[in-house]
Scaffold this motif. Sequence first.
Motif, PDB file in Angstrom:
ATOM      1  N   LYS A  10      98.305  89.986  61.717  1.00  0.00           N
ATOM      2  CA  LYS A  10      97.982  90.246  60.310  1.00  0.00           C
ATOM      3  C   LYS A  10      99.212  90.716  59.553  1.00  0.00           C
ATOM      4  CE  LYS A  10      94.936  92.649  57.160  1.00  0.00           C
ATOM      5  NZ  LYS A  10      93.826  93.578  56.958  1.00  0.00           N
ATOM      6  N   TYR A  11     100.029  91.541  60.211  1.00  0.00           N
ATOM      7  CA  TYR A  11     101.265  91.977  59.568  1.00  0.00           C
ATOM      8  C   TYR A  11     102.141  90.770  59.251  1.00  0.00           C
ATOM      9  CZ  TYR A  11     105.747  94.030  58.591  1.00  0.00           C
ATOM     10  OH  TYR A  11     106.918  94.356  57.952  1.00  0.00           O
ATOM     11  N   GLY A  12     102.279  89.858  60.213  1.00  0.00           N
ATOM     12  CA  GLY A  12     103.104  88.678  59.984  1.00  0.00           C
ATOM     13  C   GLY A  12     102.604  87.842  58.824  1.00  0.00           C
ATOM     14  N   ILE A  13     101.292  87.681  58.734  1.00  0.00           N
ATOM     15  CA  ILE A  13     100.709  86.912  57.622  1.00  0.00           C
ATOM     16  C   ILE A  13     101.023  87.586  56.288  1.00  0.00           C
ATOM     17  CG2 ILE A  13      98.525  86.190  56.580  1.00  0.00           C
ATOM     18  CD1 ILE A  13      97.447  85.980  59.530  1.00  0.00           C
ATOM     19  N   SER A  14     100.809  88.907  56.241  1.00  0.00           N
ATOM     20  CA  SER A  14     101.068  89.652  54.999  1.00  0.00           C
ATOM     21  C   SER A  14     102.549  89.601  54.629  1.00  0.00           C
ATOM     22  CB  SER A  14     100.620  91.105  55.153  1.00  0.00           C
ATOM     23  OG  SER A  14      99.241  91.183  55.436  1.00  0.00           O
ATOM     24  N   PHE A  15     103.417  89.758  55.623  1.00  0.00           N
ATOM     25  CA  PHE A  15     104.857  89.742  55.376  1.00  0.00           C
ATOM     26  C   PHE A  15     105.294  88.390  54.823  1.00  0.00           C
ATOM     27  CE2 PHE A  15     109.185  88.831  56.821  1.00  0.00           C
ATOM     28  CZ  PHE A  15     109.875  89.937  56.336  1.00  0.00           C
TER      29      PHE A  15
ATOM     30  N   ARG B 196     103.492  86.209  53.258  1.00  0.00           N
ATOM     31  CA  ARG B 196     102.960  86.030  51.895  1.00  0.00           C
ATOM     32  C   ARG B 196     103.830  86.748  50.870  1.00  0.00           C
ATOM     33  NH1 ARG B 196      96.568  86.699  53.534  1.00  0.00           N
ATOM     34  NH2 ARG B 196      96.210  84.492  54.014  1.00  0.00           N
ATOM     35  N   GLU B 197     104.318  87.929  51.243  1.00  0.00           N
ATOM     36  CA  GLU B 197     105.224  88.635  50.344  1.00  0.00           C
ATOM     37  C   GLU B 197     106.536  87.851  50.187  1.00  0.00           C
ATOM     38  OE1 GLU B 197     104.307  91.792  48.778  1.00  0.00           O
ATOM     39  OE2 GLU B 197     102.468  90.859  49.466  1.00  0.00           O
ATOM     40  N   CYS B 198     107.008  87.253  51.274  1.00  0.00           N
ATOM     41  CA  CYS B 198     108.209  86.403  51.202  1.00  0.00           C
ATOM     42  C   CYS B 198     107.962  85.204  50.279  1.00  0.00           C
ATOM     43  CB  CYS B 198     108.606  85.910  52.589  1.00  0.00           C
ATOM     44  SG  CYS B 198     109.278  87.190  53.666  1.00  0.00           S
TER      45      CYS B 198
ATOM     46  N   ALA C 143     107.129  78.870  55.094  1.00  0.00           N
ATOM     47  CA  ALA C 143     106.281  80.066  55.038  1.00  0.00           C
ATOM     48  C   ALA C 143     104.808  79.693  55.118  1.00  0.00           C
ATOM     49  CB  ALA C 143     106.572  80.847  53.763  1.00  0.00           C
ATOM     50  N   ALA C 144     104.430  78.646  54.386  1.00  0.00           N
ATOM     51  CA  ALA C 144     103.023  78.213  54.396  1.00  0.00           C
ATOM     52  C   ALA C 144     102.609  77.736  55.786  1.00  0.00           C
ATOM     53  CB  ALA C 144     102.815  77.100  53.375  1.00  0.00           C
ATOM     54  N   ALA C 145     103.480  76.993  56.455  1.00  0.00           N
ATOM     55  CA  ALA C 145     103.166  76.492  57.796  1.00  0.00           C
ATOM     56  C   ALA C 145     103.059  77.636  58.802  1.00  0.00           C
ATOM     57  CB  ALA C 145     104.231  75.490  58.237  1.00  0.00           C
ATOM     58  N   LEU C 146     103.966  78.620  58.695  1.00  0.00           N
ATOM     59  CA  LEU C 146     103.922  79.763  59.605  1.00  0.00           C
ATOM     60  C   LEU C 146     102.664  80.598  59.386  1.00  0.00           C
ATOM     61  CD1 LEU C 146     107.662  80.906  59.480  1.00  0.00           C
ATOM     62  CD2 LEU C 146     106.495  79.765  61.383  1.00  0.00           C
ATOM     63  N   ILE C 147     102.293  80.796  58.129  1.00  0.00           N
ATOM     64  CA  ILE C 147     101.073  81.546  57.814  1.00  0.00           C
ATOM     65  C   ILE C 147      99.858  80.846  58.419  1.00  0.00           C
ATOM     66  CG2 ILE C 147      99.493  82.165  55.929  1.00  0.00           C
ATOM     67  CD1 ILE C 147     102.017  82.752  54.237  1.00  0.00           C
ATOM     68  N   GLU C 148      99.817  79.529  58.306  1.00  0.00           N
ATOM     69  CA  GLU C 148      98.691  78.772  58.865  1.00  0.00           C
ATOM     70  C   GLU C 148      98.597  78.966  60.381  1.00  0.00           C
ATOM     71  OE1 GLU C 148      96.960  74.175  59.027  1.00  0.00           O
ATOM     72  OE2 GLU C 148      98.838  74.624  57.971  1.00  0.00           O
ATOM     73  N   GLU C 149      99.731  78.928  61.055  1.00  0.00           N
ATOM     74  CA  GLU C 149      99.726  79.127  62.504  1.00  0.00           C
ATOM     75  C   GLU C 149      99.249  80.533  62.877  1.00  0.00           C
ATOM     76  OE1 GLU C 149     100.138  77.024  64.923  1.00  0.00           O
ATOM     77  OE2 GLU C 149     100.554  75.357  63.561  1.00  0.00           O
ATOM     78  N   LEU C 150      99.723  81.534  62.140  1.00  0.00           N
ATOM     79  CA  LEU C 150      99.329  82.915  62.437  1.00  0.00           C
ATOM     80  C   LEU C 150      97.855  83.150  62.150  1.00  0.00           C
ATOM     81  CD1 LEU C 150     102.414  84.946  61.133  1.00  0.00           C
ATOM     82  CD2 LEU C 150     101.952  84.129  63.445  1.00  0.00           C
ATOM     83  N   GLU C 151      97.345  82.531  61.098  1.00  0.00           N
ATOM     84  CA  GLU C 151      95.923  82.686  60.779  1.00  0.00           C
ATOM     85  C   GLU C 151      95.052  82.068  61.872  1.00  0.00           C
ATOM     86  OE1 GLU C 151      95.713  80.943  56.890  1.00  0.00           O
ATOM     87  OE2 GLU C 151      95.813  82.901  55.880  1.00  0.00           O
ATOM     88  N   LYS C 152      95.465  80.907  62.380  1.00  0.00           N
ATOM     89  CA  LYS C 152      94.725  80.293  63.480  1.00  0.00           C
ATOM     90  C   LYS C 152      94.772  81.182  64.721  1.00  0.00           C
ATOM     91  CE  LYS C 152      96.760  76.225  63.378  1.00  0.00           C
ATOM     92  NZ  LYS C 152      97.084  74.803  63.709  1.00  0.00           N
ATOM     93  N   ALA C 153      95.939  81.765  64.983  1.00  0.00           N
ATOM     94  CA  ALA C 153      96.072  82.648  66.138  1.00  0.00           C
ATOM     95  C   ALA C 153      95.176  83.879  65.997  1.00  0.00           C
ATOM     96  CB  ALA C 153      97.527  83.070  66.310  1.00  0.00           C
TER      97      ALA C 153
END
Length: 382
Positions: free
Chosen positions: A290-295, A297-299, A333-343
């Motif tokens: 969740k931290y990674g997703i939030s971070f 998104r701020e980026c 950033a969008a692709a990384l967020i998608e991966e983290l959300e799935k995880a």
Amino acid sequence: MQFREIIGQESIKQRLIQTIAENRVSHAQLFLSCDGSGALLLAIAYAQYINCLDKSASDSCGVCSSCRKYERYIHPDLHFSYPFFASKDVKIATDVLDEWRTMLLSDPYFDLDIWRSRLNAENKQANINIAECHDIIKKLSYKAFEAETKVLIMWLPEFLDKEGNALLKIIEEPPKNTLFILVGNNQEQILSTLLSRTQIVKIPKLADTIIERYLMEQHGLPEEEATTYTFLADGNMVEAKQLVAHTQNDHAERFAEWLRMGYGNRVPDLISFTEQAASWGRENQKNFLKYGISFLRECSLLLSGADELVKLPERTLDTAKKLSTHVLNLNMAAALIEELEKAHYHIERNANPKILFLDVSLQLVKTIKFKSLPKGTQYIYN
């Protein structure tokens, strides 16, 4: 529950009190908000204030016979309805009323996951069934036992399926001195027939300053740590409390180092990281993701030129700016967020953490490689 016990939401408290002072209390209201805002507590405090025998201009007295019963959630004219997990022993919400009261008394800031854990629900599906709807109609058809106003507070009406239409008549034409308060999170998931019969009261997320001050004063956190938890909680007091209880406060550096490994294609280090992450425990794994997703998104806000909307602490903000300037682009950033959300989704459903973090690490390398900035861009991180 008195208004003064509820964290923040001062403007909403004043608005609710004003409706009573001006005799403008709608008989059916929907308190619409996200988890951890205190919406359920506001509904209870509102009902207590209405039935208080010696209310002041700003709050219920807390000592009259009505208030004392409300404080323990045992007032005979206060009724609750909520999602539950039906079984041969649990047919309606009152079958688990003791568990509900115990949860409210222990910590009134909770969400469905916490409620599920209280009931040992395992993989059962929560709902508010037709038997519960019939029980509500039955309870409210009786005369008030001692209060001037009977109150039904329904938490998460999203879990009413089409059977909820059985309540439409009593909501539209309620018995005298009856108040319905629905407390929901997602307007789109609530029956449109119910929405059309309620007055919507929108309750905002808690302000970051409110949560930060609470964590510092009530949990003794240093300012920097409280700021980090507040950023992760995003206005959700339930999340903030869980972070204090479970999170190891080094997510910022851990996540930054994970990105370094992915950018440098350091596969042995990524495998070592996977071993480490697998040992954290489910809550810390979820909070790290969740931290990674939030971070990220701020980026993304920084990459879009919306610097004024960024809420990162100063030290982490410097790292985010370097990343956004020299490494990340919006597609990455969008692709990384998608991966983290799935995880995060799969961790919640008890996926094998070792396999999952290894897969996400490899996806991290792939995403950075194929969605990176033009060749020749210098990598400056520290």
